[in-house]
Design a protein around this motif. Structure first.
Motif, short mmCIF file in Angstrom:
data_model
loop_
_atom_site.label_atom_id
_atom_site.label_comp_id
_atom_site.label_asym_id
_atom_site.label_seq_id
_atom_site.Cartn_x
_atom_site.Cartn_y
_atom_site.Cartn_z
N GLY A 144 0.81 -1.21 0.00
CA GLY A 144 0.00 0.00 0.00
C GLY A 144 0.84 1.26 0.00
N ASP A 145 0.17 2.38 -0.13
CA ASP A 145 0.82 3.68 -0.16
C ASP A 145 1.51 3.96 1.17
N PRO A 146 2.81 4.30 1.18
CA PRO A 146 3.50 4.56 2.45
C PRO A 146 2.92 5.75 3.21
N GLN A 147 2.19 6.63 2.52
CA GLN A 147 1.57 7.76 3.20
C GLN A 147 0.29 7.34 3.92
N GLY A 148 -0.28 6.22 3.53
CA GLY A 148 -1.52 5.74 4.12
C GLY A 148 -2.61 5.59 3.08
N LEU A 149 -3.68 4.96 3.46
CA LEU A 149 -4.79 4.69 2.54
C LEU A 149 -5.48 6.01 2.17
N LEU A 150 -5.68 6.23 0.89
CA LEU A 150 -6.27 7.48 0.42
C LEU A 150 -7.66 7.70 1.00
N SER A 151 -8.47 6.65 1.07
CA SER A 151 -9.84 6.81 1.58
C SER A 151 -9.85 7.26 3.04
N LEU A 152 -8.87 6.81 3.82
CA LEU A 152 -8.79 7.25 5.22
C LEU A 152 -8.33 8.70 5.28
N GLY A 153 -7.38 9.08 4.44
CA GLY A 153 -6.95 10.47 4.40
C GLY A 153 -8.09 11.40 4.05
N GLU A 154 -8.92 11.00 3.07
CA GLU A 154 -10.06 11.82 2.68
C GLU A 154 -11.09 11.93 3.80
N ALA A 155 -11.35 10.82 4.48
CA ALA A 155 -12.31 10.84 5.59
C ALA A 155 -11.81 11.73 6.73
N LEU A 156 -10.51 11.64 7.04
CA LEU A 156 -9.95 12.45 8.12
C LEU A 156 -9.94 13.93 7.74
N ALA A 157 -9.65 14.24 6.49
CA ALA A 157 -9.64 15.64 6.06
C ALA A 157 -11.03 16.26 6.23
N ASP A 158 -12.07 15.52 5.87
CA ASP A 158 -13.44 16.02 6.05
C ASP A 158 -13.76 16.19 7.53
N TYR A 159 -13.38 15.21 8.33
CA TYR A 159 -13.68 15.25 9.76
C TYR A 159 -12.96 16.43 10.43
N LEU A 160 -11.67 16.62 10.12
CA LEU A 160 -10.89 17.69 10.75
C LEU A 160 -11.38 19.07 10.34
N GLY A 161 -11.84 19.18 9.10
CA GLY A 161 -12.38 20.47 8.67
C GLY A 161 -13.62 20.84 9.45
N ASN B 187 8.38 5.80 6.03
CA ASN B 187 8.64 4.58 5.27
C ASN B 187 9.91 3.90 5.76
N GLY B 188 10.96 4.69 6.03
CA GLY B 188 12.22 4.11 6.49
C GLY B 188 12.16 3.57 7.90
N SER B 189 11.30 4.11 8.72
CA SER B 189 11.20 3.67 10.12
C SER B 189 10.32 2.45 10.29
N GLY B 190 9.55 2.09 9.27
CA GLY B 190 8.67 0.93 9.39
C GLY B 190 7.38 1.20 10.12
N TYR B 191 7.03 2.48 10.32
CA TYR B 191 5.80 2.82 11.03
C TYR B 191 4.60 2.71 10.09
N ARG B 192 4.31 1.52 9.66
CA ARG B 192 3.16 1.29 8.79
C ARG B 192 1.95 0.83 9.60
N VAL B 193 0.79 1.04 9.04
CA VAL B 193 -0.47 0.66 9.69
C VAL B 193 -1.15 -0.38 8.81
N PRO B 194 -1.65 -1.48 9.38
CA PRO B 194 -2.31 -2.51 8.57
C PRO B 194 -3.42 -1.93 7.70
N LYS B 195 -3.46 -2.39 6.46
CA LYS B 195 -4.42 -1.84 5.51
C LYS B 195 -5.86 -2.09 5.96
N ALA B 196 -6.12 -3.25 6.55
CA ALA B 196 -7.47 -3.56 7.02
C ALA B 196 -7.93 -2.55 8.07
#
Length: 495
Positions: free
Chosen positions: A164-181, A359-368
């Protein structure tokens, strides 16, 4: 067993245990390994011939031969052609004088030694009353979450199995952006957000991306000790900056560490004091960051839970034209800590380096986990859960305040009880809050000590107790407070 020969006196120390569940072969293996490790069987010692030892122990020669062969294979023994079996000389080889001893190696790194002890969130069991830092574990919507996660796994798309994307799942980023706004007045896009395994990991990533080893960082004092540990792991020098009724004292920070590279603050609900940073201090902090070319890490861990008024906007909301604030959020307090789900909201200029460090530190979050959280937020479940939880926390907070009013008069003075999941009760200077919390833990009460959370030298370290109410049923408050009051009364110098 036959009388033992005296040619090999070391075997007088081997006493087979007939009632042991271990067979004699295993007992003999363990005896030899331990003797070599402890030095009672020194390098170069010749062992009895297998036939002689088998006869002495009353076992088959094959048993002894098998033991010798296994230990030769493990490197404990060595067979010398025509001369017998010996303790391997290399096992007991002396360490050169210019090499560090094993004890020196066990001391660990200087960075590791800075982390001695447990952080404040690890000192009590989750079901102990008054434990700070815990939301209502019994209120988590397990059925809804399980249904959403099950849907993810039933949709067996091949992409689900990739990193998956090392920045995180796009759908979660979109949901968080709406929530934070909507909830925190933060204007951001999904590509400003990096998903992390909890807020502490987010602090580590940001610290590694912003500052170099040995540079200084402002931290609130008293403040959350786990985030201080993250800065220590990144090799930064944390400088404790005093907190007063308006939040972090920016002018004190300028005096104490004028060259600091970053400031770590919790302006919406300071931990542990509970104060909200004033607008004057917020603007002063942003001005300092601009002048010092520094960055601000905003830890916004539980500001959604305000009981007397609406949540204040995040500091990040004032940073639209500066690019000086990296916002750190978490779902651990909103839902449950075991999810280990946090995130960073960063200015455009910082995304690339933050992503590379993450990405280099391995701080990834399970996709599920990310996909389930995205659905949970976007379908409105998070908003509904926060409204239900806020009503529950209000009830539990009121029960704690009532118990303190009736039982703790003159012993604990509570301040800033309008936000979050804990109260801070101030004690008389003659009290020892760390001794109190130690005694409380023996009675399975999880109150925390204020004095443990100071950083650096202070002319006066206040004594106090952090009293969590998020995971404590209302009916358990009075009994827990009564126990605490008895412990306070028992302190030297009390009434």
């Amino acid at each position: 067993m036959k009388t033992r020969a005296t040619a090999y006196p070391v075997w007088n120390a081997f006493l087979p245990a007939p009632d042991s569940p271990l067979p004699l072969r295993e007992q003999l293996l363990r005896f030899l390994r331990k003797g070599v490790a402890e030095g009672s069987l020194a390098a170069g010692v010749r062992l009895p011939a297998s036939r002689l030892l088998a006869d002495e122990l009353g076992v088959s020669r094959m048993t002894v031969t098998g033991v010798y062969e296994q230990l030769i294979g493990e490197g404990f023994l060595e067979a010398r052609q025509g001369a017998g079996t010996y303790i391997a000389a290399r096992i007991d080889a002396p360490v050169p004088a210019d090499l560090p001893s094993a004890h020196a190696a066990l001391r660990g790194s200087q960075r590791g030694r800075l982390l001695t002890g447990l952080d404040s969130m690890s000192l009590a069991l989750p079901d102990w009353p008054l434990t700070p830092g815990l939301p209502a574990l019994d209120a988590f919507p397990h059925a809804v979450w399980g249904k959403l996660e099950g849907r993810f796994w039933r949709n067996q798309a091949a992409a689900h199995s990739a990193y998956g994307d090392p920045q995180g799942l796009l759908s979660l980023g979109e949901a968080l952006a709406d929530y934070l706004g909507a909830s925190r007045a933060i204007a951001c896009r999904a590509d400003n957000i990096i998903i992390t395994p909890g807020a502490q990991a987010a602090v580590s990533i940001a610290a590694l991306a912003i500052a170099d080893h040995g540079q200084q960082a402002w931290v609130e004092s008293p403040g959350y000790d786990a985030t201080h540990r993250s800065l220590a792991l990144a090799g930064l020098d944390s400088v404790g900056v005093p907190v007063d009724a308006q939040g972090l004292d920016v002018e004190a920070g300028r005096r104490l560490a004028p060259e600091a590279r970053l400031a770590l603050v919790s302006p919406s609900h300071q931990y542990p004091s509970g104060v909200t940073m004033s607008l004057e201090r917020r603007l002063a902090l942003l001005k300092w960051a601009d002048q010092a070319d520094a960055m601000i890490l905003e830890d916004d861990y539980d500001s959604e839970f305000r009981y007397a008024c609406a949540p204040t906007p995040a500091l990040k909301a004032l940073d639209a034209n500066h690019g000086r604030v990296i916002y750190i959020g978490t779902l651990s307090k909103l839902l449950i800590p075991g999810l280990r789900l946090g995130f960073l909201v960063a200015p455009d200029a910082w995304i690339d380096v933050l992503q590379r460090v993450r990405n280099g530190s391995g701080y990834r979050v399970p996709k599920a986990l990310q996909a389930t959280a995205a659905e949970f937020i976007s379908q409105g479940h998070l908003g509904r859960h926060i409204r239900r939880a806020k009503a529950l926390y209000s009830e539990r907070r009121d029960a704690l305040l009532a118990a303190l009013a009736s039982e703790a008069h003159g012993l604990l003075t509570v301040s800033n009880a309008s936000t979050g999941l804990h109260l801070l009760g101030h004690l008389a200077d003659s009290c020892d809050d760390q001794a109190l919390t130690h005694a409380a833990r023996h009675r399975q009460i999880g109150a925390g000590a204020l004095s443990r959370l100071y950083v650096g030298h202070h002319s006066r370290v206040q004594q106090g107790l952090l009293l969590g109410f998020g995971n404590t049923p209302a009916g358990s408050m009075r009994g827990a407070v009564q126990t605490l009051c008895r412990l306070i009364d028992a302190q030297p110098g009390q009434r």
